[in-house]
Motif scaffolding. Structure first.
Motif, PDB file in Angstrom:
ATOM      1  N   SER A  56       0.842  -1.197   0.000  1.00  0.00           N
ATOM      2  CA  SER A  56       0.000   0.000   0.000  1.00  0.00           C
ATOM      3  C   SER A  56       0.878   1.248   0.000  1.00  0.00           C
ATOM      4  O   SER A  56       1.940   1.285   0.604  1.00  0.00           O
ATOM      5  CB  SER A  56      -0.903  -0.002   1.223  1.00  0.00           C
ATOM      6  N   LYS A  57       0.388   2.262  -0.673  1.00  0.00           N
ATOM      7  CA  LYS A  57       1.135   3.503  -0.800  1.00  0.00           C
ATOM      8  C   LYS A  57       0.848   4.387   0.415  1.00  0.00           C
ATOM      9  O   LYS A  57      -0.296   4.562   0.804  1.00  0.00           O
ATOM     10  CB  LYS A  57       0.697   4.209  -2.090  1.00  0.00           C
ATOM     11  N   ALA A  58       1.883   4.953   1.000  1.00  0.00           N
ATOM     12  CA  ALA A  58       1.717   5.830   2.161  1.00  0.00           C
ATOM     13  C   ALA A  58       1.083   7.143   1.717  1.00  0.00           C
ATOM     14  O   ALA A  58       1.333   7.620   0.607  1.00  0.00           O
ATOM     15  CB  ALA A  58       3.073   6.089   2.798  1.00  0.00           C
ATOM     16  N   PRO A  59       0.255   7.735   2.556  1.00  0.00           N
ATOM     17  CA  PRO A  59      -0.352   9.016   2.184  1.00  0.00           C
ATOM     18  C   PRO A  59       0.715  10.101   2.069  1.00  0.00           C
ATOM     19  O   PRO A  59       1.728  10.050   2.768  1.00  0.00           O
ATOM     20  CB  PRO A  59      -1.312   9.302   3.341  1.00  0.00           C
ATOM     21  N   PRO A  60       0.493  11.085   1.194  1.00  0.00           N
ATOM     22  CA  PRO A  60       1.509  12.132   1.024  1.00  0.00           C
ATOM     23  C   PRO A  60       1.619  12.988   2.288  1.00  0.00           C
ATOM     24  O   PRO A  60       0.641  13.209   2.993  1.00  0.00           O
ATOM     25  CB  PRO A  60       0.971  12.951  -0.153  1.00  0.00           C
ATOM     26  N   LYS A  61       2.834  13.476   2.556  1.00  0.00           N
ATOM     27  CA  LYS A  61       3.058  14.319   3.721  1.00  0.00           C
ATOM     28  C   LYS A  61       2.820  15.782   3.389  1.00  0.00           C
ATOM     29  O   LYS A  61       2.544  16.589   4.261  1.00  0.00           O
ATOM     30  CB  LYS A  61       4.479  14.135   4.226  1.00  0.00           C
ATOM     31  N   GLU A  62       2.968  16.124   2.111  1.00  0.00           N
ATOM     32  CA  GLU A  62       2.757  17.505   1.669  1.00  0.00           C
ATOM     33  C   GLU A  62       2.209  17.514   0.254  1.00  0.00           C
ATOM     34  O   GLU A  62       2.282  16.510  -0.448  1.00  0.00           O
ATOM     35  CB  GLU A  62       4.054  18.307   1.760  1.00  0.00           C
ATOM     36  N   LYS A  63       1.656  18.669  -0.134  1.00  0.00           N
ATOM     37  CA  LYS A  63       1.053  18.766  -1.454  1.00  0.00           C
ATOM     38  C   LYS A  63       1.193  20.191  -1.963  1.00  0.00           C
ATOM     39  O   LYS A  63       1.123  21.136  -1.190  1.00  0.00           O
ATOM     40  CB  LYS A  63      -0.425  18.371  -1.370  1.00  0.00           C
ATOM     41  N   ARG A  64       1.365  20.328  -3.266  1.00  0.00           N
ATOM     42  CA  ARG A  64       1.442  21.654  -3.878  1.00  0.00           C
ATOM     43  C   ARG A  64       0.039  22.061  -4.317  1.00  0.00           C
ATOM     44  O   ARG A  64      -0.619  21.334  -5.044  1.00  0.00           O
ATOM     45  CB  ARG A  64       2.415  21.645  -5.047  1.00  0.00           C
ATOM     46  N   VAL A  65      -0.391  23.218  -3.833  1.00  0.00           N
ATOM     47  CA  VAL A  65      -1.736  23.726  -4.111  1.00  0.00           C
ATOM     48  C   VAL A  65      -1.661  25.229  -4.386  1.00  0.00           C
ATOM     49  O   VAL A  65      -0.622  25.858  -4.190  1.00  0.00           O
ATOM     50  CB  VAL A  65      -2.701  23.453  -2.923  1.00  0.00           C
ATOM     51  N   LYS A  66      -2.772  25.792  -4.801  1.00  0.00           N
ATOM     52  CA  LYS A  66      -2.877  27.233  -5.023  1.00  0.00           C
ATOM     53  C   LYS A  66      -3.379  27.894  -3.741  1.00  0.00           C
ATOM     54  O   LYS A  66      -4.206  27.336  -3.033  1.00  0.00           O
ATOM     55  CB  LYS A  66      -3.862  27.543  -6.159  1.00  0.00           C
ATOM     56  N   ILE A  67      -2.890  29.093  -3.466  1.00  0.00           N
ATOM     57  CA  ILE A  67      -3.376  29.854  -2.323  1.00  0.00           C
ATOM     58  C   ILE A  67      -4.112  31.071  -2.855  1.00  0.00           C
ATOM     59  O   ILE A  67      -3.637  31.750  -3.761  1.00  0.00           O
ATOM     60  CB  ILE A  67      -2.226  30.245  -1.356  1.00  0.00           C
ATOM     61  N   ARG A  68      -5.319  31.289  -2.346  1.00  0.00           N
ATOM     62  CA  ARG A  68      -6.169  32.379  -2.822  1.00  0.00           C
ATOM     63  C   ARG A  68      -6.345  33.422  -1.733  1.00  0.00           C
ATOM     64  O   ARG A  68      -6.467  33.093  -0.556  1.00  0.00           O
ATOM     65  CB  ARG A  68      -7.546  31.843  -3.246  1.00  0.00           C
ATOM     66  N   LYS A  69      -6.388  34.673  -2.128  1.00  0.00           N
ATOM     67  CA  LYS A  69      -6.556  35.803  -1.221  1.00  0.00           C
ATOM     68  C   LYS A  69      -8.035  35.959  -0.879  1.00  0.00           C
ATOM     69  O   LYS A  69      -8.874  36.055  -1.768  1.00  0.00           O
ATOM     70  CB  LYS A  69      -6.047  37.062  -1.933  1.00  0.00           C
ATOM     71  N   ARG A  70      -8.359  35.963   0.422  1.00  0.00           N
ATOM     72  CA  ARG A  70      -9.748  36.145   0.863  1.00  0.00           C
ATOM     73  C   ARG A  70      -9.753  37.104   2.051  1.00  0.00           C
ATOM     74  O   ARG A  70      -9.150  36.817   3.088  1.00  0.00           O
ATOM     75  CB  ARG A  70     -10.358  34.813   1.294  1.00  0.00           C
ATOM     76  N   THR A  71     -10.436  38.221   1.919  1.00  0.00           N
ATOM     77  CA  THR A  71     -10.490  39.209   2.996  1.00  0.00           C
ATOM     78  C   THR A  71     -11.365  38.753   4.156  1.00  0.00           C
ATOM     79  O   THR A  71     -11.223  39.260   5.261  1.00  0.00           O
ATOM     80  CB  THR A  71     -11.013  40.568   2.467  1.00  0.00           C
ATOM     81  N   ASP A  72     -12.261  37.789   3.929  1.00  0.00           N
ATOM     82  CA  ASP A  72     -13.134  37.306   5.005  1.00  0.00           C
ATOM     83  C   ASP A  72     -12.450  36.291   5.930  1.00  0.00           C
ATOM     84  O   ASP A  72     -13.044  35.841   6.901  1.00  0.00           O
ATOM     85  CB  ASP A  72     -14.423  36.717   4.429  1.00  0.00           C
ATOM     86  N   VAL A  73     -11.177  35.948   5.651  1.00  0.00           N
ATOM     87  CA  VAL A  73     -10.415  35.030   6.499  1.00  0.00           C
ATOM     88  C   VAL A  73      -9.592  35.861   7.483  1.00  0.00           C
ATOM     89  O   VAL A  73      -8.922  36.816   7.089  1.00  0.00           O
ATOM     90  CB  VAL A  73      -9.482  34.131   5.649  1.00  0.00           C
TER      91      VAL A  73
END
Length: 115
Positions: free
Chosen positions: A29-46
């Motif tokens: 079985s393949k181990a789950p990934p420890k990290e991932k490359r994703v997009k970060i979006r700007k949100r003023t409500d955060v």
């Protein structure tokens, strides 16, 4: 050598081959990934110091309460808000936190569970 001896040898080879497991069983079985490359979006409500992440991505990366965002060697630890409806390959963050990292809206970053 008679035909019976040849057939007996063939049977022995088939028996031996049946013992060998298929390649998929050897890989395991393949181990789950420890990290991932994703997009970060700007949100003023955060709020500052928080990031909104999809529940599915958080589960995949074992993120429960905090995550670490890194880009170009800079790291920032943020408190995670798990939410449905967020695209799986996106994280929403406060614009001030993004300035701290020196990145713009829709930048590619690496995300992992905070240590």
């Amino acid at each position: 050598m008679s035909n019976e001896e040849k057939e007996e040898k063939k049977i022995d080879i088939k028996t031996l081959v049946s013992i060998i497991p298929p390649a998929s069983a050897l890989k395991g079985s393949k181990a789950p990934p420890k990290e991932k490359r994703v997009k970060i979006r700007k949100r003023t409500d955060v709020d500052k110091g928080y990031a909104i992440i999809s529940s599915k991505l958080a589960k995949e990366l074992s993120i429960s309460d905090a995550l670490e965002v890194s880009v170009k060697g800079k790291r920032l630890k943020l408190k995670a808000i798990l939410q449905e409806g967020v695209p799986e390959l996106e994280i929403w963050a406060n614009p001030e936190d993004m300035v701290t990292l020196g990145i713009e809206d829709n930048s590619t970053i690496t995300v992992r569970a905070a240590k």
